[in-house]
Design an enzyme around this catalytic site. Structure first.
Site, PDB file in Angstrom:
ATOM      1  N   GLY A 235      -4.870  -2.537  -5.842  1.00  0.00           N
ATOM      2  CA  GLY A 235      -4.613  -2.391  -4.442  1.00  0.00           C
ATOM      3  C   GLY A 235      -5.107  -1.042  -3.811  1.00  0.00           C
ATOM      4  CG  HIS A 236      -3.670  -0.566   0.304  1.00  0.00           C
ATOM      5  ND1 HIS A 236      -2.841   0.659   0.473  1.00  0.00           N
ATOM      6  CD2 HIS A 236      -2.770  -1.449   0.441  1.00  0.00           C
ATOM      7  CE1 HIS A 236      -1.676   0.328   0.686  1.00  0.00           C
ATOM      8  NE2 HIS A 236      -1.786  -1.093   0.839  1.00  0.00           N
ATOM      9  CG  ASN A 237      -5.067   4.137   0.151  1.00  0.00           C
ATOM     10  OD1 ASN A 237      -4.813   3.140   1.116  1.00  0.00           O
ATOM     11  ND2 ASN A 237      -5.907   5.244   0.704  1.00  0.00           N
TER      12      ASN A 237
END
EC number: 2.3.1.191
Length: 343
Positions: A235-237
């Site tokens: 997922g993001h980050n």
């Protein structure tokens, strides 16, 4: 190709026990190897060597081996992989840009780069020397590809992403697709723009159909030397450290940070916004729901130390029997209470 066992041993930095003059023509698995083949064995499979009749067997130490010649090395798996490359070299690629590829005039393409049919290279892309871009690859604007990298067919590298040297991106992987971020108000979901990128260190491999989302802000990161299997999602980050393993169908939710040398076995699931220490190992299907200390092996849902999980599994196996025992005890207690009341 033909090599003597002694020649191969010199190449591998190993020691021969047996017939060093035997001629080897191929590398094969332990069960398939014949008199012209070399194979390898590690514990517990070395106990089967007397039943094997190979030209030579690569092992870590001298063991009973029947009529097999042994080649002693420090790391049999690594040695075997070196011989696979020797006897079965990859197809050579001719550098150049195919006429059907679309390469923006602002792109910087290094020496000895191969860009194959129907690849699309965006604005201000940088491709390091000796890299190979297979058919139907898409490289978005401002993407940077390190030297010696290989991007396999159908892979998508979205804008602003940065790949280190010798990156391997397997077919149909998606790097930098927009992260899954929404704001919900009165039951309606509004997308939050994800304007960050993905950065990947040197010597990273990304498996087929794996997806690494871009960051909301900043970067989603994969550290040097990490190997990611097929069908994995970050997922993001998310930040993954160096020399990690992420095995098929692992999913890691946004903003989780994993240290170095972490292993996520198949179908491991991880919640977001947590920290995982160096050298943590997660057995298959582990569910990670909170921060994890390093240097331990974990299993189960929720994740807990492997020995603790193993003991729990033993108890679970006996639950039906324990339930019957409890019911029988309850019945006896009820009978005793009834007798006491009658006295």
């Amino acid at each position: 190709m033909k090599k003597t066992v002694q020649e191969l041993a010199v190449l591998l930095g190993g020691t021969v026990i047996g017939n060093g003059d035997a001629v080897i023509e191929d590398v094969k698995g332990l069960a398939e190897a014949g008199q012209q083949d070399i194979t390898f064995a590690v514990d517990p499979y070395t106990e089967y060597l007397p039943q094997v009749h190979a030209g030579a067997v690569i092992v870590e130490k001298e063991v009973p081996a029947g009529d097999n010649t042994l080649v002693i090395v420090e790391n049999p798996r690594l040695a075997f992989s070196q011989l696979l490359v020797l006897f079965h070299p990859r197809q050579s690629i001719t550098p150049g840009i195919h006429p059907t590829a679309i390469v923006d005039s602002s792109a910087a393409v290094g020496e000895d780069v191969a860009i194959m049919p129907y690849a699309v290279i965006g604005k201000n892309v940088e491709i390091g020397k000796g890299s190979t871009i297979y058919p139907y690859v898409f490289l978005g604007d401002n993407v940077k590809i390190g030297e010696g990298s290989v991007i396999y067919p159908g892979a998508v590298i979205h804008e602003n992403c940065v790949l280190g040297k010798r990156a391997v991106i397997r077919a149909h992987a998606v790097i930098g697709g927009e992260g899954f971020g929404f704001a919900t108000e009165k039951g309606k979901h509004t997308r939050i723009p994800q304007i960050g990128n993905v950065t990947i260190g040197d010597d990273v491999e990304i498996g087929a159909c794996t997806c690494l989302d871009n960051a909301t802000l900043g970067s989603t990161k994969v550290g040097r030397g990490t190997k990611i299997d097929n069908l994995v999602h970050l997922g993001h980050n998310v930040e993954i450290g160096e020399d990690c393993f992420l095995i098929a169908q692992t999913g890691i939710a946004g903003s989780t940070k994993a240290g170095n040398h972490v292993i996520f076995a198949g179908q491991t699931g991880c919640t977001g916004h947590i920290t995982i220490g160096d050298n943590a190992v997660f057995a298959g299907k582990t569910g990670i729901t909170g921060n994890i200390k390093g240097n331990q092996v974990y299993a189960g849902f929720p994740a807990r130390p492997h020995m603790e999980w193993s003991r729990t599994q033993v108890y679970l196996k006996h639950l039906p029997e324990m339930a019957r025992t409890v019911k029988a005890l309850q019945k006896k207690i009820a009978e005793l209470e009834k007798k006491l009341e009658q006295q």
